[in-house]
Write a protein that holds these residues in place. Structure first.
Motif, mmCIF file in Angstrom:
data_model
loop_
_atom_site.group_PDB
_atom_site.id
_atom_site.type_symbol
_atom_site.label_atom_id
_atom_site.label_comp_id
_atom_site.label_asym_id
_atom_site.label_seq_id
_atom_site.Cartn_x
_atom_site.Cartn_y
_atom_site.Cartn_z
ATOM 1 N N GLU A 234 0.828 -1.215 0.000
ATOM 2 C CA GLU A 234 0.000 0.000 0.000
ATOM 3 C C GLU A 234 0.854 1.253 0.000
ATOM 4 O O GLU A 234 0.516 2.255 -0.627
ATOM 5 N N HIS A 235 1.980 1.206 0.716
ATOM 6 C CA HIS A 235 2.827 2.389 0.822
ATOM 7 C C HIS A 235 3.964 2.374 -0.193
ATOM 8 O O HIS A 235 4.823 3.269 -0.167
ATOM 9 N N GLY A 236 4.005 1.350 -1.069
ATOM 10 C CA GLY A 236 4.984 1.325 -2.150
ATOM 11 C C GLY A 236 6.390 1.007 -1.726
ATOM 12 O O GLY A 236 7.343 1.412 -2.393
ATOM 13 N N TYR A 237 6.563 0.275 -0.606
ATOM 14 C CA TYR A 237 7.901 -0.102 -0.157
ATOM 15 C C TYR A 237 8.242 -1.444 -0.803
ATOM 16 O O TYR A 237 8.063 -2.516 -0.205
ATOM 17 N N LEU A 238 8.764 -1.387 -2.111
ATOM 18 C CA LEU A 238 8.970 -2.605 -2.890
ATOM 19 C C LEU A 238 10.054 -3.487 -2.288
ATOM 20 O O LEU A 238 9.943 -4.713 -2.263
ATOM 21 N N GLN A 239 11.121 -2.881 -1.805
ATOM 22 C CA GLN A 239 12.218 -3.668 -1.239
ATOM 23 C C GLN A 239 11.739 -4.443 -0.018
ATOM 24 O O GLN A 239 12.108 -5.604 0.191
ATOM 25 N N ALA A 240 10.893 -3.797 0.801
ATOM 26 C CA ALA A 240 10.327 -4.486 1.964
ATOM 27 C C ALA A 240 9.421 -5.625 1.518
ATOM 28 O O ALA A 240 9.397 -6.707 2.118
ATOM 29 N N CYS A 241 8.653 -5.393 0.414
ATOM 30 C CA CYS A 241 7.786 -6.450 -0.111
ATOM 31 C C CYS A 241 8.615 -7.654 -0.548
ATOM 32 O O CYS A 241 8.246 -8.811 -0.317
ATOM 33 N N VAL A 242 9.753 -7.380 -1.225
ATOM 34 C CA VAL A 242 10.637 -8.471 -1.663
ATOM 35 C C VAL A 242 11.098 -9.286 -0.462
ATOM 36 O O VAL A 242 11.107 -10.532 -0.488
ATOM 37 N N LEU A 243 11.460 -8.592 0.616
ATOM 38 C CA LEU A 243 11.924 -9.278 1.815
ATOM 39 C C LEU A 243 10.837 -10.180 2.399
ATOM 40 O O LEU A 243 11.076 -11.317 2.805
ATOM 41 N N VAL A 244 9.590 -9.683 2.426
ATOM 42 C CA VAL A 244 8.475 -10.481 2.939
ATOM 43 C C VAL A 244 8.227 -11.678 2.039
ATOM 44 O O VAL A 244 7.996 -12.803 2.507
#
Length: 906
Positions: A638-648
């Protein structure tokens, strides 16, 4: 006692049946004038009418003459009570009929060769007069007061003399002459009465032997002078003096009083035919005892100073009076005299009398407007409570009423709960009224503070704690009706009703005080209730308090307050919320998913820099994660944190999605994701192909595509060639194609070499099998079984390469205990099958042609069973193989059979 002119009768009251008769040995006409016995009963002085005196000690039978006393008619002796002993009187005073006072000393010892008389000395120290003429010394008394001060009382017929003086410390043995010398310059202090009846007598009351007398009574012509003795007064020993005048029936011309005796509250007057008792408190005659004429007229009355017995004698009889319960009605007299303390002292063991005294004292104080004292007394009586309370209300004496209620409350038993409740609530109302009056008066602030402190002491009284607690709502209502907020808060603290205290502070915007109460008493439920309000106004202090509470607070219960103000509050509240959540996660090591999810949302919204760091340190394995992965993924997306999404995605092991998303961020990040599925080469290859396609088709970077080939050994040039456009020069990947072809050639050569080695190995195995078939062993006829030591050839046997030989059944018994349960069951099953095939073979004596075929089959099956059995029990030598090695830690005797085996050896 003297029985005549020449006989004395001495009776020991301890042995009254053994009287001792002593003869005076007098040959003249002298008679006994008076007997003087000291208070201890050790020394007796006998005054004779011939102006002589003799002495008798209690330890002797012999009467000794006092030669120095000759020529004087002795009327009185003042004994020395302080230093007198059984053998020596010490200095004593002697009064004569001529008004002379001598000082003397008598010793009971036999004396020296030159001095055999018992009288040590006999010297004049003073003389008394009446109307200018010598007067007989009727009585003498010597007493010691404070600070070595001595008092000497002497009486004549009409006068009572007092001599006061000091003796130096340690000089008591030197006598009393210095006291009389101190009074020579001044006229001696005396009291005189006009009527002379020819004699007088003074008596004293002493509560204990060798203690100072407390009161006196002097019988003289005008009546009886009585009062107290005060040893502190410098001028006179006598105090509270009163004169009891003789009643009309005592006419000194016809009927004179003979003797007087003083007791604690009465004096007894001896008349010729009766004894009369008069109370010293009110002067009333309370007793009269008339003696019959047959005993003759009464002669004398005397009191034993030790036992308190009163002795009276006539010419024919001796009477003894024993005084009992003299003080039984004294309380009433003191009460009528308004001496209430003394009255209570003498009726403290009689509750009904004490109640009357207290009621009378209370009424007396009330009439004299001493209302507080009256209230204290009324509270101790059994009078009607309502009557007394109304009395003080009508007199408008609230302070006295309050005192009465307090004292009454103290006297109640714990079981009287209704009465206690009534008094407690009434006292609370009275205190509040009084505090309201004092607070309005600026000039009485000191009194207001004292009353408030007194009220608070009353509120926290441990004796009535239960009553206050059970009726706290009533007390709260009273405090609220008077608007006494301070005392309401104080009472709430005493009742541990901290919720009310905190509510009060919050209503008055004193949030710091509210937080102080919460922090002091550490009540987690109150923290949960009031934290939302406090967080709105003092977020930093609240979070500090939470952190100080540590594990005593459940962070999950504080989330509502935090969520509310993190959404609508200021940045300070949000910062403090994050601080507390970080404390819970990093310091308290809270594992609760809600806490981690909330911290994650705070990071995503307000502190994105910490988001990725939190996700990285939280762990990469699902079992280490305490937040909801799907929630975290949605939040980051939702907040556009792609690197964090990759980590998850990586943690969720969704590697394809991770690589797809990572390619939007960074190719290197995608490469790190592609290498994660180590056990799944197919998936790894697929991921690397995604990266290669992206590099070729999106970035159009042939060099990077070649790097992908070198980074992953799963990719070949032929895998990525389809991604290149049709018209592309071969120069960039010519080397990669050559390398690929060389690898194929090398792989083909390796396969050829492996095939040759496998063919050679198979040939060697066939040779070994052929050799084993031809191998044999020689068994001599004398060989024996390694287990039972019997000849080996008697039964079927096994021969092992190691040289050990066993009978079939011996080996079987040896191996069975070492086999697993599974193998034991399988062996048992094979044996049953073998037995069944053997039985079938024996039952066929004449086999037919078709049976021969089946027999052959049965024979083959039987051989297979035997082979299977051999594989189990004869796979290795039982003494040289693994079975022996595995059994090295087993005891020689099984533990269940150990005791049995041990007992067999005893």
């Amino acid at each position: 006692m003297s029985l005549g002119k020449d006989t004395l009768l001495r009776i020991d009251l301890g042995k009254p049946d053994q009287p001792n008769q002593i003869e005076l040995g007098r040959k003249d006409d002298g008679k006994v004038h008076k007997l003087f016995l000291d208070p201890t009963g050790s020394h007796l002085v006998i005054s004779l009418t011939t102006n002589e005196c003799v002495y008798l000690n209690r330890n002797t039978q012999k009467v000794r003459s006092l030669s120095r006393w000759r020529g004087h008619l002795i009327e009185s002796i003042g004994w020395n009570k302080l230093i007198g002993s059984e053998t020596n009187t010490g200095p004593i005073l002697v009064g004569t009929s001529q008004g002379i006072i001598f000082e003397a000393e008598i010793s009971a010892s036999e004396g020296s060769l030159f001095n055999t008389n018992p009288d040590q000395y006999f010297r004049q120290v003073h003389s008394l007069e009446e109307d200018g003429k010598p007067a007989p010394v009727c009585c003498l008394e010597v007493e010691r007061g404070l600070e070595s001060k001595y008092f000497i009382v002497a009486t004549t017929r009409k006068r009572l003399f007092q001599f006061v003086g000091k003796l130096a410390e340690g000089s008591e043995q030197q006598g009393f002459s210095s006291i009389f010398a101190q009074n020579q310059d001044l006229l001696p202090s005396f009291q005189e009465f006009p009527v002379n009846m020819g004699y007088s007598e003074i008596t004293f009351y002493t509560s204990k032997l060798r203690s100072c007398p407390k009161s006196f009574a002097w019988m003289m012509g005008n009546g009886v002078l009585y009062g107290q003795l005060d040893y502190v007064r410098p001028d006179s020993l006598l105090s509270d003096v009163q004169v009891w005048e003789y009643t009309p029936d005592i006419d000194l011309n016809f009927v004179k009083p003979i003797s007087i005796v003083l007791t604690q509250f009465h004096f007894l007057l001896l008349l010729p035919d009766r004894i009369r008792g008069i109370c010293t408190l009110n002067g009333q005659v309370v007793h009269e005892d008339v003696f019959p004429d047959k005993f003759g007229t009464l002669k004398k009355m005397i009191k034993d100073p030790v036992t308190g017995l009163v002795w009276i004698y006539t010419e024919k009889a001796v009477f003894r009076y024993h005084i009992q319960r003299e003080a039984r009605d004294v309380w009433q007299m003191y009460m009528n005299m308004n001496k209430f303390d003394l009255a209570k002292e003498y009726c403290k063991d009689r509750p009904e009398c004490l109640d009357m005294v207290l009621a009378k004292e209370a009424e007396h104080c009330f009439q004299n407007k001493r209302y507080l004292e009256s209230a204290k007394c009324y509270a101790l009586t059994q009078n009607y409570f309502e009557e007394i309370a109304l009395k003080f209300i009508e007199a408008k004496q609230e302070e006295a009423l309050k005192e009465f209620l307090i004292k009454k409350l103290i006297s109640l038993k714990p079981s009287e709960k209704t009465q206690i409740t009534l008094l407690v609530t009434w006292l609370t109302e009275l205190y509040l009224n009084r505090l309201g009056q004092l607070e309005a008066d600026d000039g009485k602030q000191h009194l207001f503070l004292e009353t408030r402190e007194e009220f608070r002491t009353f509120l926290k009284s441990p004796k009535h704690k239960d009553c206050f607690y059970n009726n706290r709502s009533t007390i709260y209502d009273l405090l609220a009706s008077h608007g006494d907020v301070d005392n309401m808060v104080y009472f709430s603290v005493i009742m541990q009703d901290y919720e009310r205290v905190v509510s009060h502070y919050c209503q008055h915007d004193d949030y710091s005080a509210a937080l102080d109460v919460l922090s002091k008493h550490c009540d987690d439920k109150l923290f949960y209730k009031f934290s939302p309000v406090l967080m709105q106004h003092i977020p930093k202090k609240v979070v500090d308090a939470w952190i100080q509470m540590g594990n005593r607070l459940d962070p999950k219960n504080l989330i509502p307050a935090l969520v509310n103000y993190s959404q609508m509050g200021s940045m300070q509240q949000i910062t403090e919320t994050i601080r507390y959540m970080e404390f819970c996660v990093y310091e308290l090591d809270v594992k609760d998913e809600a806490i981690h999810n909330y911290l994650l949302s705070l990071y995503a919204k307000h502190k994105p820099d910490a988001l990725l760091w939190y996700l990285e340190q939280a762990g990469t394995h699902v079992t280490d994660i305490h937040y909801d992965l799907k929630y975290a993924l949605r939040l980051c997306a939702e907040h556009g944190y792609l690197q964090a999404c990759v980590l998850v995605y990586k943690i969720m092991e969704l590697y394809e999605e991770a690589v797809d998303l990572a390619l939007q961020v960074d190719v290197d990040l995608a490469k790190s994701c592609a290498d994660l599925p180590e056990d799944d080469e197919e998936l790894r290859k697929k991921l690397w192909l995604k990266i290669a396609r992206h590099v070729v088709q999106e970035e159009k970077d042939v060099k990077k595509a070649m790097n992908c080939l070198s980074s992953c050994n799963l990719l070949k040039i032929e895998d990525i060639l389809p991604f290149f456009p049709d018209f592309v020069t071969i120069d960039h990947f010519k080397e990669a194609i050559c390398n690929s072809l060389e690898e194929y050639n090398q792989h083909i050569e390796e396969l050829k070499q492996e095939m040759e080695e496998a063919t050679e190995s198979a040939k060697r195995i066939r040779d070994d099998i052929q050799e084993m078939r031809n191998k044999y062993g020689v068994v001599e006829s004398q060989e024996k079984c390694a287990t039972c030591d019997f000849p080996l050839l008697n039964r079927p046997f096994y021969l092992f390469l190691c040289g050990h030989m066993f009978h079939y059944d011996c080996l079987f018994q040896e191996v069975i205990p070492h086999l697993s349960a599974y193998k034991q069951n399988k062996l048992e099953e094979l044996q049953k099958k073998l037995a069944a095939t053997t039985q079938t073979t024996k039952s066929r004596h004449k086999p037919k042609e078709e049976d021969t075929v089946s027999l052959g089959k049965g024979q083959g099956s039987r051989e297979q069973i035997k082979s299977d059995i051999d594989d189990i029990i004869a796979c290795e030598c039982v003494y040289c193989g693994e079975l022996m090695i595995k059994s090295i830690d087993k005891p020689f005797i099984d533990p269940p059979k150990f005791d049995q085996e041990m007992s067999s050896w005893l």
